[in-house]
Design an enzyme around this catalytic site. Structure first.
Site, mmCIF file in Angstrom:
data_model
loop_
_atom_site.group_PDB
_atom_site.id
_atom_site.type_symbol
_atom_site.label_atom_id
_atom_site.label_comp_id
_atom_site.label_asym_id
_atom_site.label_seq_id
_atom_site.Cartn_x
_atom_site.Cartn_y
_atom_site.Cartn_z
ATOM 1 N N TRP A 1 0.832 -1.194 0.000
ATOM 2 C CA TRP A 1 0.000 0.000 0.000
ATOM 3 C C TRP A 1 0.866 1.243 0.000
ATOM 4 C CZ3 TRP A 1 -4.637 -1.782 -0.935
ATOM 5 C CH2 TRP A 1 -5.121 -2.933 -0.301
ATOM 6 N N HIS A 6 -1.384 2.350 4.528
ATOM 7 C CA HIS A 6 -0.661 1.934 5.737
ATOM 8 C C HIS A 6 -1.082 2.738 6.965
ATOM 9 C CE1 HIS A 6 2.027 -1.112 4.251
ATOM 10 N NE2 HIS A 6 2.308 -0.380 3.192
ATOM 11 N N ASP A 45 8.813 1.484 4.369
ATOM 12 C CA ASP A 45 8.960 1.945 2.980
ATOM 13 C C ASP A 45 10.039 3.022 2.869
ATOM 14 O OD1 ASP A 45 7.187 0.348 1.559
ATOM 15 O OD2 ASP A 45 5.473 1.657 1.982
ATOM 16 N N ARG A 48 13.515 1.127 2.685
ATOM 17 C CA ARG A 48 13.808 0.013 1.773
ATOM 18 C C ARG A 48 14.689 0.402 0.601
ATOM 19 N NH1 ARG A 48 9.492 -0.752 -2.297
ATOM 20 N NH2 ARG A 48 10.214 -2.901 -2.462
ATOM 21 N N HIS A 60 8.563 -7.094 1.689
ATOM 22 C CA HIS A 60 7.224 -6.496 1.569
ATOM 23 C C HIS A 60 6.238 -7.352 0.779
ATOM 24 C CE1 HIS A 60 8.476 -2.288 2.858
ATOM 25 N NE2 HIS A 60 9.623 -2.927 2.740
ATOM 26 N N HIS A 116 3.860 -2.610 9.491
ATOM 27 C CA HIS A 116 3.839 -2.383 8.044
ATOM 28 C C HIS A 116 3.462 -3.648 7.256
ATOM 29 C CE1 HIS A 116 5.073 -0.155 4.403
ATOM 30 N NE2 HIS A 116 5.438 -1.349 3.960
ATOM 31 N N ASP A 120 0.781 -4.721 4.243
ATOM 32 C CA ASP A 120 1.111 -5.110 2.861
ATOM 33 C C ASP A 120 0.559 -6.481 2.456
ATOM 34 O OD1 ASP A 120 2.364 -2.896 1.730
ATOM 35 O OD2 ASP A 120 4.394 -3.526 2.290
ATOM 36 N N HIS A 126 0.675 -7.752 -3.564
ATOM 37 C CA HIS A 126 1.877 -8.055 -2.758
ATOM 38 C C HIS A 126 2.001 -9.552 -2.515
ATOM 39 C CE1 HIS A 126 3.764 -4.173 -1.286
ATOM 40 N NE2 HIS A 126 2.791 -3.780 -2.099
ATOM 41 N N HIS A 149 0.429 -2.056 -10.188
ATOM 42 C CA HIS A 149 0.724 -2.157 -8.758
ATOM 43 C C HIS A 149 0.388 -0.845 -8.055
ATOM 44 C CE1 HIS A 149 2.709 -4.048 -5.286
ATOM 45 N NE2 HIS A 149 2.916 -2.782 -4.939
ATOM 46 N N ASP A 153 -2.019 -0.053 -4.991
ATOM 47 C CA ASP A 153 -1.406 0.498 -3.772
ATOM 48 C C ASP A 153 -2.070 1.815 -3.370
ATOM 49 O OD1 ASP A 153 0.543 -1.244 -2.904
ATOM 50 O OD2 ASP A 153 2.240 -0.120 -3.718
HETATM 51 N N1 DCM Z 1 6.584 -5.425 -5.148
HETATM 52 C C1 DCM Z 1 5.797 -6.555 -5.082
HETATM 53 N N2 DCM Z 1 6.212 -7.702 -5.660
HETATM 54 C C2 DCM Z 1 7.387 -7.748 -6.308
HETATM 55 C C3 DCM Z 1 8.200 -6.603 -6.408
HETATM 56 C C4 DCM Z 1 7.762 -5.442 -5.809
HETATM 57 O O1 DCM Z 1 4.729 -6.512 -4.479
HETATM 58 N N3 DCM Z 1 7.782 -8.894 -6.851
HETATM 59 C C5 DCM Z 1 6.097 -4.180 -4.547
HETATM 60 C C6 DCM Z 1 6.968 -3.533 -3.520
HETATM 61 C C7 DCM Z 1 6.603 -2.091 -3.695
HETATM 62 C C8 DCM Z 1 6.326 -1.947 -5.173
HETATM 63 O O2 DCM Z 1 5.978 -3.268 -5.604
HETATM 64 O O3 DCM Z 1 5.356 -1.838 -3.044
HETATM 65 C C9 DCM Z 1 7.471 -1.362 -5.970
HETATM 66 O O4 DCM Z 1 8.584 -2.158 -5.733
HETATM 67 P P1 DCM Z 1 10.045 -1.762 -6.255
HETATM 68 O O5 DCM Z 1 10.242 -0.386 -5.731
HETATM 69 O O6 DCM Z 1 10.912 -2.787 -5.590
HETATM 70 O O7 DCM Z 1 9.939 -1.866 -7.710
HETATM 71 N N1 DCM Z 2 8.859 5.219 -1.307
HETATM 72 C C1 DCM Z 2 9.911 5.734 -0.578
HETATM 73 N N2 DCM Z 2 11.101 5.996 -1.181
HETATM 74 C C2 DCM Z 2 11.224 5.796 -2.510
HETATM 75 C C3 DCM Z 2 10.160 5.279 -3.268
HETATM 76 C C4 DCM Z 2 8.980 5.002 -2.628
HETATM 77 O O1 DCM Z 2 9.770 5.924 0.614
HETATM 78 N N3 DCM Z 2 12.394 6.071 -3.091
HETATM 79 C C5 DCM Z 2 7.634 4.938 -0.596
HETATM 80 C C6 DCM Z 2 6.508 5.856 -1.025
HETATM 81 C C7 DCM Z 2 5.378 4.908 -1.401
HETATM 82 C C8 DCM Z 2 5.848 3.556 -0.968
HETATM 83 O O2 DCM Z 2 7.276 3.624 -0.896
HETATM 84 O O3 DCM Z 2 4.213 5.255 -0.673
HETATM 85 C C9 DCM Z 2 5.478 2.462 -1.932
HETATM 86 O O4 DCM Z 2 5.970 1.334 -1.292
HETATM 87 P P1 DCM Z 2 5.567 -0.080 -1.826
HETATM 88 O O5 DCM Z 2 5.931 0.329 -3.195
HETATM 89 O O6 DCM Z 2 6.382 -0.897 -0.858
HETATM 90 O O7 DCM Z 2 4.087 -0.184 -1.541
HETATM 91 ZN ZN ZN Z 3 5.610 -1.955 1.775
HETATM 92 ZN ZN ZN Z 4 3.029 -1.903 -2.981
#
Ligand code: DCM
Ligand code: DCM
Ligand code: ZN
Ligand code: ZN
Ligand code: DCM
Length: 271
Positions: A1, A6, A45, A48, A60, A116, A120, A126, A149, A153
């Site tokens: 999300w 979240h 987040d 990461r 996640h 968190h 997710d 996810h 995605h 989210d």
């Molecule tokens: N994500 C996911 N499954 C994956 C790879 C990434 O659910 N196999 C999620 C994690 C983040 C978003 O997608 O919420 C973007 O991931 P990233 O920044 O690693 O591309």
């Molecule tokens: N995010 C972050 N730093 C980044 C990219 C994304 O903190 N460089 C955060 C903002 C989004 C969230 O990650 O709300 C998306 O996370 P996921 O993609 O794990 O859902």
């Molecule tokens: Zn997350």
């Molecule tokens: Zn996500």
């Protein structure tokens, strides 16, 4: 999300935890306001993509190697990578929270991860392998290009709520109050007991695999009802949105209610 999801989940959880749980986590998180859970809900987040937080990047999600829409399902052995996934992470950080020999900063960090990841795991994409949880599928949203995605989210929930996207805490607080009402005395009252049926603090893998499978079933029914290829390039802010919105609302409500129950079990064990 995204942040909105979240933070909403965290506020819902703070509306349902018992008093002992609230003071236990307010102490651990060093925040004695009503925002003690909401304030850390997006921390995982924020780290990461940093150098020191990179170890947690794969925590996640779990990439279910199923075949939507004809077959959905998560299998822990098949789908959890050797360096971890959301299910093993919930197990790991829950055990850390229960380990009173660890330094408080370790348990503080474990709390932030658990808060968190319980969120997710309730996002269907996810718990799905196709196109890396939909990240590789381009779709349209109100005429602009996004990946699928991101639509699940953030875009769908943001459209449901309206309001200012730059004020996620205000929007989340209101959405949480709304969903809390539905759980306490509205449309979710008849089903809320089933949400926390079979929660096993001593078996976080079995518990979170139930959450994962439930969430993953929506990949077949609502994310890819006609398969992944059919959705690419489609405009999703119309009919698709109408069908997805109630599922997102349900998953967010469920995640918040379950997070409260999980934190109650942890705080109960620790006091
Ligand atoms: N994500 C996911 N499954 C994956 C790879 C990434 O659910 N196999 C999620 C994690 C983040 C978003 O997608 O919420 C973007 O991931 P990233 O920044 O690693 O591309
Ligand atoms: N995010 C972050 N730093 C980044 C990219 C994304 O903190 N460089 C955060 C903002 C989004 C969230 O990650 O709300 C998306 O996370 P996921 O993609 O794990 O859902
Ligand atoms: Zn997350
Ligand atoms: Zn996500
Ligand atoms: N932390 C860590 N490693 C470090 C520094 C901090 O794991 N080198 C953890 C401790 C806290 C979290 O990061 O749980 C952020 O702490 P704070 O919010 O107190 O900065």
């Amino acid at each position: 999300w995204g942040s909105l999801g979240h933070i909403t989940i965290a506020y819902i959880a703070s509306n349902f935890v018992n008093e002992n749980t609230a003071s236990y986590f307010q102490d651990l998180l060093r925040n004695d306001t009503e925002h003690y859970l909401a304030g850390v809900a997006t921390w995982a987040d924020s780290i990461r993509y940093t150098k020191w937080g990179r170890f947690s990047k794969n925590f996640h999600f779990i990439d279910a190697k199923d075949d939507p829409p004809s077959y959905c399902g998560v299998d822990f052995k098949r789908d959890c990578k050797a360096d971890g996934c959301i299910v093993s992470s919930l197990q790991n950080y829950t055990s850390q929270l229960l380990d009173s020999t660890l330094w408080p900063w370790r348990r503080n960090q474990a709390a932030k991860f658990v808060i968190h990841f319980v969120g997710d795991i309730h996002q269907p994409l996810h718990v799905e392998n196709v196109a890396q949880g939909g990240n590789g599928i381009h779709v349209n949203w109100e005429g602009h290009e996004f990946n699928l995605h991101h639509v699940w989210d953030s875009s769908i929930a943001e459209k449901m709520l309206g309001g200012n996207r730059r004020k996620p805490y205000d929007n989340a607080f209101r959405w949480a109050a709304d969903l809390t009402g539905e759980i306490k005395s509205g449309k979710y009252l008849p089903v809320r007991a089933s949400w926390i049926d079979g929660l096993l603090l001593d078996d976080p893998i079995a518990t979170s695999m139930r959450w994962a499978n439930e969430s993953n079933a929506y990949v077949c029914s609502h994310v890819f009802p006609e398969g992944p290829a059919a959705i690419a390039g489609q405009e999703l802010a119309g009919e698709y949105f109408e069908k997805a919105a109630p599922i997102i609302e349900l998953q967010v409500a469920k995640a918040g209610y379950r997070l409260a129950a999980w934190l109650d079990l942890i705080a109960g064990r620790m006091s």
